[in-house]
Design an enzyme around this catalytic site. Sequence first.
Site, PDB file in Angstrom:
ATOM      1  CB  SER A   9      57.614  32.139  34.882  1.00 18.19           C
ATOM      2  OG  SER A   9      56.718  33.152  35.124  1.00 18.19           O
ATOM      3  CG  HIS A  14      53.634  33.780  30.976  1.00 16.83           C
ATOM      4  ND1 HIS A  14      53.059  32.763  31.689  1.00 16.83           N
ATOM      5  CD2 HIS A  14      54.420  34.440  31.838  1.00 16.83           C
ATOM      6  CE1 HIS A  14      53.477  32.821  32.943  1.00 16.83           C
ATOM      7  NE2 HIS A  14      54.309  33.834  33.063  1.00 16.83           N
ATOM      8  CG  HIS A  36      50.109  36.399  35.859  1.00 15.11           C
ATOM      9  ND1 HIS A  36      50.548  36.183  34.572  1.00 15.11           N
ATOM     10  CD2 HIS A  36      50.746  35.487  36.637  1.00 15.11           C
ATOM     11  CE1 HIS A  36      51.410  35.186  34.574  1.00 15.11           C
ATOM     12  NE2 HIS A  36      51.555  34.737  35.802  1.00 15.11           N
ATOM     13  CE1 TYR A  92      52.099  40.143  36.022  1.00 23.44           C
ATOM     14  CE2 TYR A  92      51.888  38.581  37.821  1.00 23.44           C
ATOM     15  CZ  TYR A  92      52.397  38.925  36.582  1.00 23.44           C
ATOM     16  OH  TYR A  92      53.180  38.044  35.897  1.00 23.44           O
ATOM     17  CD  GLU A  93      49.154  39.034  32.355  1.00 24.47           C
ATOM     18  OE1 GLU A  93      49.393  39.229  31.158  1.00 24.47           O
ATOM     19  OE2 GLU A  93      48.786  37.936  32.813  1.00 24.47           O
ATOM     20  CB  ALA A 132      58.537  31.009  38.598  1.00 30.67           C
ATOM     21  CG  MET A 151      53.330  37.589  41.990  1.00 31.56           C
ATOM     22  SD  MET A 151      54.133  38.774  40.903  1.00 31.56           S
ATOM     23  CE  MET A 151      55.574  39.225  41.886  1.00 31.56           C
ATOM     24  CB  SER A 152      50.122  32.607  39.191  1.00 32.10           C
ATOM     25  OG  SER A 152      51.082  31.614  39.495  1.00 32.10           O
ATOM     26  CG  ASN A 176      62.967  34.786  43.876  1.00 33.42           C
ATOM     27  OD1 ASN A 176      62.204  34.401  42.988  1.00 33.42           O
ATOM     28  ND2 ASN A 176      62.541  35.448  44.929  1.00 33.42           N
ATOM     29  CG  HIS A 199      60.104  38.669  35.001  1.00 43.54           C
ATOM     30  ND1 HIS A 199      59.366  37.702  35.675  1.00 43.54           N
ATOM     31  CD2 HIS A 199      59.791  38.519  33.699  1.00 43.54           C
ATOM     32  CE1 HIS A 199      58.639  37.015  34.805  1.00 43.54           C
ATOM     33  NE2 HIS A 199      58.888  37.488  33.587  1.00 43.54           N
TER      34      HIS A 199
HETATM   35  N1  HPA Z   1      57.621  36.766  45.103  1.00 39.72           N
HETATM   36  C1  HPA Z   1      56.462  36.666  44.430  1.00 39.72           C
HETATM   37  N2  HPA Z   1      56.353  36.023  43.285  1.00 39.72           N
HETATM   38  C2  HPA Z   1      57.435  35.434  42.776  1.00 39.72           C
HETATM   39  C3  HPA Z   1      58.668  35.488  43.418  1.00 39.72           C
HETATM   40  C4  HPA Z   1      58.771  36.197  44.650  1.00 39.72           C
HETATM   41  O1  HPA Z   1      59.839  36.297  45.277  1.00 39.72           O
HETATM   42  N3  HPA Z   1      59.550  34.796  42.649  1.00 39.72           N
HETATM   43  C5  HPA Z   1      58.847  34.337  41.584  1.00 39.72           C
HETATM   44  N4  HPA Z   1      57.566  34.714  41.648  1.00 39.72           N
END
Ligand code: HPA
Length: 270
Positions: free
Chosen positions: A29, A60, A82, A84-85, A112, A209-210, A233, A245
């Site tokens: 990302s 992306h 991903h 989750y997609e 990220a 998540m990747s 974050n 996001h």
């Molecule tokens: N959690 C999961 N995936 C993420 C986060 C998070 O806080 N930040 C960026 N990708």
Amino acid sequence: MDYTKISEAATFIKSKLNSVPSVAVVLGSGLGPLASEIENPVIISYKEIPHFPLSTVKGHAGNLIFGQINSVNVLCMQGRFHYYEGYSMEEVTFPERVFALLGIKYLIVTNAAGGVNKNFKCGDIMLITDHINFMPNPLIGRNDERFGERFPSMNAAYSKNLRLSALNKAEKLNIQLQQGVYLAGTGPSFETPAEYIMYRQWGASAVGMSTVPEVIVAVHCGMEVLGLSVISNVFNEDIDAVQTHTEVLDNVSVATNKTVALVKAIIADL
Ligand code: HPA
């Protein structure tokens, strides 16, 4: 896993290139700008490649870009797939198997991630030293020995040599490099406070998540892996903050320049 499909994709990519890549880079990302650093770029849209999945998330793009970075032949994935997609694990890791058939030796993965280590700040870069897989394992199913063994070791998934090189280059470039364990969950919901705290207690420094499925498959295929997380974050139980996001993309952009510089420097020595 369908060897024929993977080899058809590899053959197609080979037909588009005039030389052989030795390094593949997966851009996470907000890290797409690294692609503009590639010299003599050959852009192959995922749409053109037989059997390649398509990317659907904001931030992306969906291109493979071949070219040179510091005279090294690289193949860059601008946009990843991903879980989750809704892709299967086989689809998520399809590119890494294609890379293996292309003879690529090194995989650099970027992402990220949310920081759970209290010492981390937004915009930090974390060198991944190890991972915790909290997603389904991408190697579940019949094993194809042409890629690797049934029970591959994950004892040294993140190459020590590449990590030393990253630390060395970061120091030379005056970039502070954090280090830690990356934990992968499925997403797409961000974690609850209880989950962030649990992951920290498990020994994770960052959550995303990747990456982990891709790394498991790359290691299975015998590639050497380097992973970098941009901390977008940071979880702090004392502050009532909500992850979005948009925040993730904004905070990654703060770190884009130094991440690009670091990846370029690491590639120069491969
Ligand atoms: N959690 C999961 N995936 C993420 C986060 C998070 O806080 N930040 C960026 N990708």
